[in-house]
Design a protein around this motif. Structure first.
Motif, mmCIF file in Angstrom:
data_model
loop_
_atom_site.group_PDB
_atom_site.id
_atom_site.type_symbol
_atom_site.label_atom_id
_atom_site.label_comp_id
_atom_site.label_asym_id
_atom_site.label_seq_id
_atom_site.Cartn_x
_atom_site.Cartn_y
_atom_site.Cartn_z
ATOM 1 N N ASP A 1 -11.846 15.339 1.513
ATOM 2 C CA ASP A 1 -11.408 15.119 -0.034
ATOM 3 C C ASP A 1 -9.711 15.041 -0.165
ATOM 4 O OD1 ASP A 1 -13.853 15.240 -1.154
ATOM 5 O OD2 ASP A 1 -14.077 17.375 -1.626
ATOM 6 N N ASN A 2 -8.848 16.098 0.735
ATOM 7 C CA ASN A 2 -7.763 16.216 0.928
ATOM 8 C C ASN A 2 -7.015 14.449 0.922
ATOM 9 O OD1 ASN A 2 -7.721 19.029 -0.454
ATOM 10 N ND2 ASN A 2 -7.705 19.554 1.976
ATOM 11 N N ILE A 3 -7.282 14.605 2.137
ATOM 12 C CA ILE A 3 -7.139 13.337 3.138
ATOM 13 C C ILE A 3 -6.591 12.541 1.532
ATOM 14 C CG2 ILE A 3 -7.302 11.262 4.345
ATOM 15 C CD1 ILE A 3 -7.739 13.050 5.840
ATOM 16 N N PHE A 4 -8.313 11.556 0.731
ATOM 17 C CA PHE A 4 -8.572 10.408 -0.404
ATOM 18 C C PHE A 4 -7.992 11.787 -1.248
ATOM 19 C CE2 PHE A 4 -10.417 9.999 -4.196
ATOM 20 C CZ PHE A 4 -10.670 8.702 -4.107
ATOM 21 N N GLN A 5 -7.556 12.702 -2.307
ATOM 22 C CA GLN A 5 -6.340 12.881 -2.460
ATOM 23 C C GLN A 5 -5.269 12.224 -2.029
ATOM 24 O OE1 GLN A 5 -6.855 16.863 -4.478
ATOM 25 N NE2 GLN A 5 -5.149 17.187 -4.958
ATOM 26 N N ASN A 6 -4.738 12.658 -1.091
ATOM 27 C CA ASN A 6 -3.496 12.311 -0.848
ATOM 28 C C ASN A 6 -3.557 11.197 -0.910
ATOM 29 O OD1 ASN A 6 -2.518 15.339 -0.076
ATOM 30 N ND2 ASN A 6 -2.659 15.140 2.350
#
Length: 287
Positions: free
Chosen positions: A179-184
């Motif tokens: 999820d954090n990768i997608f947001q980044n």
């Protein structure tokens, strides 16, 4: 003079004890297996009695085979089967499609929604294909391990019934990392934007975790569906009567809630490919 020797010996013993203590601390933290320090804690094995074994594989050259209708009439089966390690998604079959997609299956990344389809043909997937590794991803309410996760419970029954099966669950932390990768990459919070990560996203992340070189087959780029003369194919190569791939992609991309961002994900893959050893075939991508 004897006192000096004693002090040097004492100092030497203390240094040895410090090194021994550090070594044993690392060993205990890895569950008693030094090699496990090289494993992937984001993927934990589903096995009766314990949940402390992590996925521990590495391959120089992998083939990642999409479930896209782009694979129909591709004639790439022999090329795919030559790869050291072949990754497929969900329940995409090889039987009857060997000429186009090959027959070799080293690992499958499977969505929680697809698990029931595997259970309907459990002898094929978990007994006849016992050498295949299965990595299952799903939300906490489906994969929780306290007896209230229906998909996890079903998988544990499989692990008990077929002791040789290699079942792994994507951990809650690993999903949060994705999820954090997608947001980044996008600047958008996945949950607030109403998006669900696709099985393809988790598969690409895993492939980059375990492979030095990735050949991706049958995956279109983010601009493909905007081309006037793009090839119209079924969403899945094994469901010929299913909806057109680009229609499915566009519908999900525009969905306010519950949609996969297939096109956005493809743009992310293109950025990763320019930095890592990821290559796209059928159709090929101009990065």
């Amino acid at each position: 003079m004897n006192l000096m020797k004693f002090r040097w010996i004492l100092l030497f013993v203390i240094v040895l004890l410090v090194f021994w203590y550090n070594y044993m601390t690392k060993l205990a933290g890895s569950g008693g297996d030094v090699k496990s320090s090289l494993s992937l804690p984001g993927y934990v094995r589903i096995t009766p009695g314990k949940m402390d074994q992590f996925l521990d594989i590495h391959n120089k050259q992998c083939a990642l085979v999409s479930s896209s209708g782009q694979m129909l009439n591709a004639g790439l089966g022999k090329e795919i089967d030559k790869a050291d390690f072949v990754i497929r998604m969900n329940n995409a079959p090889t039987q009857g499609f060997e000429r186009d997609v090959g027959n070799k299956t080293s690992l499958r990344v499977v969505s929680h929604t697809t698990v029931p389809w595997l259970l309907k043909n459990e002898i094929h997937y978990f007994q006849q294909s016992a050498s295949t590794i299965y990595v299952i991803w799903g939300p906490e309410n489906k994969m929780r391990q306290d007896g209230k996760g229906p998909i996890f419970n079903a998988l544990m029954k499989v692990a008990k019934k077929y002791p040789n099966v290699k079942l792994y669950a994507v951990t809650r932390k690993k999903i949060q990392d994705c999820d954090n990768i997608f947001q980044n990459e996008t600047g958008k919070n996945r949950m607030q934007s109403g998006a669900f990560l696709s099985t393809g996203f988790f598969t690409m992340i895993l492939a980059m975790d375990i492979c030095d070189n990735i050949q991706v087959y049958g995956m279109i780029n983010d601009s493909y569906c905007g081309q006037v003369k793009h090839k119209r194919v079924p969403y899945h190569y094994y469901e010929k009567s299913w909806i057109d791939e680009c229609r499915m992609y566009n519908a999900h991309e525009k969905a306010r809630h519950g949609g996969h961002r297939f096109i956005t994900e493809k743009a992310i893959y293109a950025r990763w490919a320019s930095q890592k050893h990821v290559y796209f075939k059928n159709p090929s991508w101009a990065l």
